[in-house]
Design a protein around this motif. Structure first.
Motif, PDB file in Angstrom:
ATOM      1  N   GLY A   1       0.747  -1.248   0.000  1.00 17.06           N
ATOM      2  CA  GLY A   1       0.000   0.000   0.000  1.00 17.06           C
ATOM      3  C   GLY A   1       0.776   1.297   0.000  1.00 17.06           C
ATOM      4  O   GLY A   1       0.167   2.377   0.023  1.00 17.06           O
ATOM      5  N   LEU A   2       2.114   1.250  -0.042  1.00 22.16           N
ATOM      6  CA  LEU A   2       2.848   2.505  -0.030  1.00 22.16           C
ATOM      7  C   LEU A   2       2.607   3.325  -1.296  1.00 22.16           C
ATOM      8  O   LEU A   2       2.583   4.561  -1.249  1.00 22.16           O
ATOM      9  N   ALA A   3       2.430   2.660  -2.426  1.00 22.73           N
ATOM     10  CA  ALA A   3       2.207   3.383  -3.683  1.00 22.73           C
ATOM     11  C   ALA A   3       0.973   4.274  -3.594  1.00 22.73           C
ATOM     12  O   ALA A   3       0.988   5.435  -4.027  1.00 22.73           O
ATOM     13  N   GLU A   4      -0.094   3.750  -3.007  1.00 25.54           N
ATOM     14  CA  GLU A   4      -1.328   4.528  -2.873  1.00 25.54           C
ATOM     15  C   GLU A   4      -1.141   5.718  -1.935  1.00 25.54           C
ATOM     16  O   GLU A   4      -1.656   6.819  -2.181  1.00 25.54           O
ATOM     17  N   ILE A   5      -0.367   5.498  -0.860  1.00 29.07           N
ATOM     18  CA  ILE A   5      -0.117   6.584   0.089  1.00 29.07           C
ATOM     19  C   ILE A   5       0.702   7.688  -0.588  1.00 29.07           C
ATOM     20  O   ILE A   5       0.390   8.875  -0.464  1.00 29.07           O
ATOM     21  N   TRP A   6       1.744   7.301  -1.317  1.00 30.99           N
ATOM     22  CA  TRP A   6       2.599   8.280  -1.998  1.00 30.99           C
ATOM     23  C   TRP A   6       1.804   9.055  -3.055  1.00 30.99           C
ATOM     24  O   TRP A   6       1.919  10.263  -3.154  1.00 30.99           O
ATOM     25  N   GLU A   7       0.995   8.328  -3.823  1.00 27.60           N
ATOM     26  CA  GLU A   7       0.210   8.988  -4.868  1.00 27.60           C
ATOM     27  C   GLU A   7      -0.736  10.024  -4.268  1.00 27.60           C
ATOM     28  O   GLU A   7      -0.866  11.147  -4.775  1.00 27.60           O
ATOM     29  N   LYS A   8      -1.356   9.680  -3.172  1.00 26.41           N
ATOM     30  CA  LYS A   8      -2.290  10.592  -2.505  1.00 26.41           C
ATOM     31  C   LYS A   8      -1.580  11.811  -1.945  1.00 26.41           C
ATOM     32  O   LYS A   8      -2.049  12.956  -2.097  1.00 26.41           O
ATOM     33  N   GLU A   9      -0.440  11.596  -1.300  1.00 28.72           N
ATOM     34  CA  GLU A   9       0.287  12.704  -0.694  1.00 28.72           C
ATOM     35  C   GLU A   9       0.798  13.688  -1.744  1.00 28.72           C
ATOM     36  O   GLU A   9       0.768  14.908  -1.539  1.00 28.72           O
ATOM     37  N   TYR A  10       1.296  13.179  -2.871  1.00 27.44           N
ATOM     38  CA  TYR A  10       1.823  14.065  -3.904  1.00 27.44           C
ATOM     39  C   TYR A  10       0.718  14.759  -4.693  1.00 27.44           C
ATOM     40  O   TYR A  10       0.892  15.891  -5.164  1.00 27.44           O
ATOM     41  N   ALA A  11      -0.428  14.102  -4.829  1.00 34.11           N
ATOM     42  CA  ALA A  11      -1.555  14.743  -5.517  1.00 34.11           C
ATOM     43  C   ALA A  11      -1.984  16.010  -4.781  1.00 34.11           C
ATOM     44  O   ALA A  11      -2.444  16.975  -5.396  1.00 34.11           O
ATOM     45  N   LYS A  12      -1.810  16.016  -3.460  1.00 36.24           N
ATOM     46  CA  LYS A  12      -2.187  17.185  -2.661  1.00 36.24           C
ATOM     47  C   LYS A  12      -1.366  18.418  -3.025  1.00 36.24           C
ATOM     48  O   LYS A  12      -1.808  19.552  -2.835  1.00 36.24           O
ATOM     49  N   VAL A  13      -0.162  18.195  -3.546  1.00 37.58           N
ATOM     50  CA  VAL A  13       0.739  19.315  -3.840  1.00 37.58           C
ATOM     51  C   VAL A  13       1.008  19.451  -5.343  1.00 37.58           C
ATOM     52  O   VAL A  13       2.006  20.046  -5.757  1.00 37.58           O
ATOM     53  N   GLY A  14       0.120  18.885  -6.153  1.00 40.07           N
ATOM     54  CA  GLY A  14       0.206  19.089  -7.588  1.00 40.07           C
ATOM     55  C   GLY A  14       1.280  18.323  -8.315  1.00 40.07           C
ATOM     56  O   GLY A  14       1.753  18.735  -9.377  1.00 40.07           O
ATOM     57  N   VAL A  15       1.679  17.176  -7.767  1.00 39.02           N
ATOM     58  CA  VAL A  15       2.723  16.362  -8.388  1.00 39.02           C
ATOM     59  C   VAL A  15       2.231  14.930  -8.553  1.00 39.02           C
ATOM     60  O   VAL A  15       1.589  14.375  -7.658  1.00 39.02           O
ATOM     61  N   LYS A  16       2.532  14.348  -9.686  1.00 41.45           N
ATOM     62  CA  LYS A  16       2.178  12.955  -9.952  1.00 41.45           C
ATOM     63  C   LYS A  16       3.316  12.038  -9.525  1.00 41.45           C
ATOM     64  O   LYS A  16       4.448  12.164 -10.015  1.00 41.45           O
ATOM     65  N   HIS A  17       3.047  11.149  -8.584  1.00 39.78           N
ATOM     66  CA  HIS A  17       4.017  10.114  -8.226  1.00 39.78           C
ATOM     67  C   HIS A  17       3.810   8.960  -9.190  1.00 39.78           C
ATOM     68  O   HIS A  17       2.777   8.301  -9.169  1.00 39.78           O
ATOM     69  N   ILE A  18       4.783   8.725 -10.067  1.00 41.93           N
ATOM     70  CA  ILE A  18       4.617   7.714 -11.117  1.00 41.93           C
ATOM     71  C   ILE A  18       4.920   6.315 -10.587  1.00 41.93           C
ATOM     72  O   ILE A  18       4.113   5.394 -10.713  1.00 41.93           O
ATOM     73  N   SER A  19       6.085   6.148  -9.981  1.00 37.47           N
ATOM     74  CA  SER A  19       6.442   4.835  -9.433  1.00 37.47           C
ATOM     75  C   SER A  19       7.686   4.950  -8.570  1.00 37.47           C
ATOM     76  O   SER A  19       8.470   5.898  -8.702  1.00 37.47           O
ATOM     77  N   ALA A  20       7.859   3.979  -7.688  1.00 38.04           N
ATOM     78  CA  ALA A  20       9.031   3.924  -6.808  1.00 38.04           C
ATOM     79  C   ALA A  20       9.786   2.630  -7.047  1.00 38.04           C
ATOM     80  O   ALA A  20       9.218   1.629  -7.478  1.00 38.04           O
ATOM     81  N   GLY A  21      11.065   2.660  -6.770  1.00 40.36           N
ATOM     82  CA  GLY A  21      11.886   1.460  -6.923  1.00 40.36           C
ATOM     83  C   GLY A  21      13.063   1.500  -5.972  1.00 40.36           C
ATOM     84  O   GLY A  21      13.259   2.464  -5.223  1.00 40.36           O
TER      85      GLY A  21
END
Length: 345
Positions: free
Chosen positions: A129-149
């Protein structure tokens, strides 16, 4: 020092010619993006360039990505702000280094003992579930979190040998913000400098060492040429980094280019999995530039114990941070119960 750094910067321009950015496969593409990576030219050859070359080749005159190396357009610490404003269209970095104003920033880069192996990072993001958390947090500040590795583990490379925790005291070390915050309790003095200045800073004694990578990067970027020892104890199993895009620019892409972006950037994550994993072992055994040192397990256990206290301190800072910490704890507990090959006691 200033003169030597200016010379190094000038020489770096010439060196970068041999390590040129990915070729553009269209002179006038319909869409043109600028992406800046945290990595210098030599490291970017592995951690990002092949993926961007692949994207540009496939996208053709529909879209091309111009890749810039560490600090070429803006300093690494200003990457987030530049991305948010649209000065840069996309970024490859960890949250911590680019000073993201989110609740998950502290977990980017090397969060102490959050991972044991590099495969832990994609599992945590894609299955826990970290991907969903990151996507949500960055959407709040106008940035798209594409993927992590995952990247490499975090080790100390130093001028003098480190054989005990006492040997860390007073050492001026270039490292990530959160890693430095954690290790300062053991006497480490975190130092922040531009990436391209690190090699010279070690040579002149401004730095006593580096805790920014594993041994593969030490050899790749030249740090193994100016440090003499490599500490085999690590404070994290893998650097966690991501690809980000300006939200408006990302949303404007047609769906097939969004998919192409995802696939080619995922290929970068795959490349790093085997490049680092094989390189770390090969250079420990056959590398000739640094001597390996080790802090005894019973003494290093103090650092691992301190990490648990650090986790609980971070969890108290916000509900989101507490949620991430709980995921780390649940995951770690499961891995321990699973036993070999997932964890070795």
């Amino acid at each position: 020092m200033t003169t030597r750094r200016k010379f190094l910067a000038t020489a770096g321009i010439a060196g970068a010619a041999a390590l040129a950015p990915p070729a553009l496969y269209a002179a006038k593409p319909k869409i043109r993006w600028r992406m800046q990576t945290y990595a210098g030219p030599a490291l970017a050859e592995h951690v990002i360039k092949p993926a961007i070359e692949s994207f540009n080749k496939i996208a053709g005159d529909e879209m091309q990505i111009e890749l810039y190396f560490a600090d070429q357009l803006v300093p690494t610490g200003e990457l987030f702000r530049a991305l948010q404003k649209g000065t840069i269209d996309a970024v490859q970095s960890d949250d911590d280094s680019m000073a993201s104003p989110t609740e998950v920033t502290v977990f980017g880069g090397y969060f102490p003992f959050a991972s044991r192996y590099s495969l832990d990072v994609p599992v945590l993001f894609n299955q826990y579930g970290l991907a969903e958390i990151w996507e949500k947090e960055y959407a709040k500040v106008g940035v798209k979190h594409i993927s992590a590795g995952a990247w490499d583990p975090c080790h100390f490379a130093t001028k003098k040998p480190i054989n005990s925790l006492d040997d860390l005291k007073g050492k001026r070390v270039f490292t990530f913000p959160t890693a430095g915050r954690f290790m300062s309790q053991f006497g480490v003095v975190p130092v922040s400098l531009p990436w391209e200045d690190i090699e010279v800073a070690v040579q002149t004694g401004e730095l006593d060492g580096i805790a920014w990578s594993g041994i593969t990067e030490d050899y790749t970027v030249g740090w193994a040429d100016v440090t003499d020892y490599f500490l085999t104890n690590n404070i994290s199993g893998a650097w966690a980094g991501s690809f980000f895009a300006n939200m408006d620019r990302y949303n404007a892409l047609p769906e097939h280019l969004k998919e192409l972006l995802k696939v080619t950037l995922d290929s970068s994550h795959y490349y790093r999995q085997w490049w680092y994993w094989g390189g770390e072992a090969e250079l420990r055994v056959n590398g000739s530039k640094m001597k390996l040192t080790t802090i005894p397990d019973e003494e290093w256990a103090e650092v691992e114990k301190a990490a648990k206290v650090f986790w609980d301190e971070i969890a108290k800072e916000s509900e989101t941070k507490a949620k991430v910490i709980q995921i780390f704890k649940d995951y770690g507990e499961l891995m321990e119960k699973a036993g070999r090959p997932y964890r070795y006691s």
